[in-house]
Scaffold this active site. Sequence first.
Site, PDB file in Angstrom:
ATOM      1  CG  HIS A   1       2.028  -2.326   7.648  1.00  0.00           C
ATOM      2  ND1 HIS A   1       2.457  -3.556   8.068  1.00  0.00           N
ATOM      3  CD2 HIS A   1       2.454  -1.425   8.561  1.00  0.00           C
ATOM      4  CE1 HIS A   1       3.107  -3.403   9.208  1.00  0.00           C
ATOM      5  NE2 HIS A   1       3.123  -2.121   9.530  1.00  0.00           N
TER       6      HIS A   1
ATOM      7  CG  ASP B   1       3.356   6.323  10.587  1.00  0.00           C
ATOM      8  OD1 ASP B   1       3.414   6.595  11.794  1.00  0.00           O
ATOM      9  OD2 ASP B   1       4.132   5.524  10.034  1.00  0.00           O
TER      10      ASP B   1
HETATM   11  N1  CMC Z   1       1.747   4.277  -2.455  1.00  0.00           N
HETATM   12  C1  CMC Z   1       1.751   3.737  -3.714  1.00  0.00           C
HETATM   13  N2  CMC Z   1       2.115   2.479  -3.980  1.00  0.00           N
HETATM   14  C2  CMC Z   1       2.501   1.712  -2.948  1.00  0.00           C
HETATM   15  C3  CMC Z   1       2.518   2.191  -1.624  1.00  0.00           C
HETATM   16  C4  CMC Z   1       2.119   3.524  -1.404  1.00  0.00           C
HETATM   17  N3  CMC Z   1       2.127   4.035  -0.157  1.00  0.00           N
HETATM   18  N4  CMC Z   1       2.953   1.225  -0.796  1.00  0.00           N
HETATM   19  C5  CMC Z   1       3.204   0.152  -1.580  1.00  0.00           C
HETATM   20  N5  CMC Z   1       2.926   0.443  -2.874  1.00  0.00           N
HETATM   21  C6  CMC Z   1       3.021  -0.477  -4.030  1.00  0.00           C
HETATM   22  C7  CMC Z   1       4.463  -0.650  -4.450  1.00  0.00           C
HETATM   23  O1  CMC Z   1       4.805   0.260  -5.472  1.00  0.00           O
HETATM   24  C8  CMC Z   1       4.473  -2.080  -4.943  1.00  0.00           C
HETATM   25  O2  CMC Z   1       3.904  -2.112  -6.227  1.00  0.00           O
HETATM   26  P1  CMC Z   1       4.433  -3.195  -7.312  1.00  0.00           P
HETATM   27  O3  CMC Z   1       4.116  -4.528  -6.749  1.00  0.00           O
HETATM   28  O4  CMC Z   1       3.645  -2.864  -8.540  1.00  0.00           O
HETATM   29  O5  CMC Z   1       5.906  -2.947  -7.481  1.00  0.00           O
HETATM   30  C9  CMC Z   1       3.481  -2.793  -4.016  1.00  0.00           C
HETATM   31  O6  CMC Z   1       2.596  -1.760  -3.534  1.00  0.00           O
HETATM   32  C10 CMC Z   1       4.134  -3.450  -2.813  1.00  0.00           C
HETATM   33  O7  CMC Z   1       4.975  -2.481  -2.177  1.00  0.00           O
HETATM   34  P2  CMC Z   1       6.353  -2.826  -1.481  1.00  0.00           P
HETATM   35  O8  CMC Z   1       7.176  -1.585  -1.379  1.00  0.00           O
HETATM   36  O9  CMC Z   1       6.982  -4.006  -2.155  1.00  0.00           O
HETATM   37  O10 CMC Z   1       5.843  -3.279  -0.075  1.00  0.00           O
HETATM   38  P3  CMC Z   1       6.703  -3.374   1.237  1.00  0.00           P
HETATM   39  O11 CMC Z   1       6.014  -4.344   2.099  1.00  0.00           O
HETATM   40  O12 CMC Z   1       8.123  -3.631   0.931  1.00  0.00           O
HETATM   41  O13 CMC Z   1       6.610  -1.894   1.854  1.00  0.00           O
HETATM   42  C11 CMC Z   1       5.848   0.020   2.994  1.00  0.00           C
HETATM   43  C12 CMC Z   1       5.735  -1.507   2.863  1.00  0.00           C
HETATM   44  C13 CMC Z   1       5.139   0.436   4.283  1.00  0.00           C
HETATM   45  C14 CMC Z   1       7.316   0.430   3.129  1.00  0.00           C
HETATM   46  C15 CMC Z   1       5.189   0.685   1.783  1.00  0.00           C
HETATM   47  O14 CMC Z   1       3.827   0.351   1.717  1.00  0.00           O
HETATM   48  C16 CMC Z   1       5.375   2.196   1.769  1.00  0.00           C
HETATM   49  O15 CMC Z   1       6.400   2.700   1.312  1.00  0.00           O
HETATM   50  N6  CMC Z   1       4.367   2.977   2.332  1.00  0.00           N
HETATM   51  C17 CMC Z   1       4.506   4.396   2.454  1.00  0.00           C
HETATM   52  C18 CMC Z   1       5.344   4.723   3.668  1.00  0.00           C
HETATM   53  C19 CMC Z   1       4.603   4.477   4.963  1.00  0.00           C
HETATM   54  O16 CMC Z   1       3.454   4.857   5.136  1.00  0.00           O
HETATM   55  N7  CMC Z   1       5.305   3.853   5.931  1.00  0.00           N
HETATM   56  C20 CMC Z   1       4.772   3.586   7.256  1.00  0.00           C
HETATM   57  C21 CMC Z   1       4.553   2.127   7.496  1.00  0.00           C
HETATM   58  S1  CMC Z   1       3.563   1.787   8.966  1.00  0.00           S
HETATM   59  C22 CMC Z   1       4.444   2.368  10.313  1.00  0.00           C
HETATM   60  C23 CMC Z   1       5.816   1.835  10.488  1.00  0.00           C
HETATM   61  O17 CMC Z   1       6.190   0.763  10.030  1.00  0.00           O
HETATM   62  O18 CMC Z   1       6.591   2.530  11.116  1.00  0.00           O
END
Ligand code: CMC
Length: 430
Positions: A308, A365
């Site tokens: 998140h 989720d």
């Molecule tokens: N699985 C594997 N690696 C992950 C995941 C994951 N679910 N989420 C983040 N990472 C890694 C990502 O690869 C990155 O690694 P690095 O620093 O080595 O490049 C690091 O963690 C930070 O990730 P980010 O994408 O820069 O983080 P963000 O804050 O931009 O994204 C997120 C947050 C929710 C989009 C992301 O965690 C994700 O894609 N999660 C899976 C989708 C998901 O469950 N979404 C629902 C969010 S909660 C409900 C809502 O908002 O509606």
Amino acid sequence: MSAKTYILMDPATGKKIELKARAGSVGPDVIDIRSLYGEQGLFTYDPGFGSTAACESKITYIDGDQGILMYRGYPVEQLAEKSSFMEVCYLLLHGDLPTAAQLEEFTHTVTTHTMINETILRLFNGFHYDAHPMAMVAGVVGSMSAFYHDTTDIMNPRHRDIFAHRIIAKLPTIAAAAYKHTVGQPFTYPRNDLDYGSNLLHMFFAVPAQPYEIDPVAAQALDLLFILHADHEQNCSTSTVRLAGSSQANPYSAIAAGIAALWGPAHGGANEAVLEMLEQIGTPDRIPQFIARAKDKNDSFRLMGFGHRVYKNYDPRAKIIRTMTHKVLNQLGKADPLLDVAMRLEEIALQDPYFVEKKLYPNVDFYSGIIYKALGIPTSMFTVMFAIGRAVGWCAHWREMITDPEGRIGRPRQLYTGPARRDYVDVGKR
Ligand code: CMC
């Protein structure tokens, strides 16, 4: 209120720029940079808005490090245990918990707005039978701006109230119509003698050919899920509603924009993606290979329902839903092997250094889809369920934005890295 001053220094001239901080009631201070461009000709750069407060808000507070979520100051755990979705809607919209009389009046108002203009129903015939329900719901909610002209004076508080009541009341009806279109069944009209969750189940699952008995456990589970989804401050879809609405656009279209933003798998679309992922994993012995894929930089696969932007701790909503999933499956007498896969997946991920170091925990989720599935709601409708719960948050934020004396049209700036000025060359000379 503290009024700290931060100093920026122009390295070329040594000139100091003073920036005042503003303190919130809880949470980090914000540095007020509004004069930065006008006085210094500087922009700030923050793609994804990780460090940017785009507005002042009194609605919802999140402490992502502690795993705290509060609506109007009330911890979500207390609301989940003691409140109802209708009460939470009132709280989010009006700022305080209602008295018994206010709650009764609000519930009555929402209940008596559940029908939709009959012409709206005909719009569904324009969609192919296999259209994704989120596409239909976003389109049809957008079309509400073509039907409800009587409440589009956004400067009129009464119009704003009626708009919010209509969105909260009619979204389940629109969602049910989308579902019925998908399964080829006749539309079921709302019943005003039912509570919000029961009415939704009735509209989804009743058919004219036989009686439908509403399971109170299922209705209660929906009510709780809607409470947990009701608001989450400046998330992607809510910011979209604020931005679209800041042009003073018709508020129904701002909500439609929010629904479209919610659909993405990085946001609300994750609940659908989680269930697909759990089904793909199938059995606990296959979990390690999916964990390995999630950690592989060359693989775009991510553990859906994990991670998140704000929570660097267990998402408090996921904690509640996790407990609730066991209870609901027990009460409904429906065991689901996917729950075992989900729990084992969580256990393995939370011991893995990759997830520990990056502070990736289950989010809202991760478990919600297992409950929706137990209630008979098809996977493609999961994000629509999220939208029904979140609609009140969108309305509360839209109202706050439109009445904010400091509010202006949302208009971010950019760091331009395209070509500098160059002269046009005639096509024959290129
Ligand atoms: N699985 C594997 N690696 C992950 C995941 C994951 N679910 N989420 C983040 N990472 C890694 C990502 O690869 C990155 O690694 P690095 O620093 O080595 O490049 C690091 O963690 C930070 O990730 P980010 O994408 O820069 O983080 P963000 O804050 O931009 O994204 C997120 C947050 C929710 C989009 C992301 O965690 C994700 O894609 N999660 C899976 C989708 C998901 O469950 N979404 C629902 C969010 S909660 C409900 C809502 O908002 O509606």
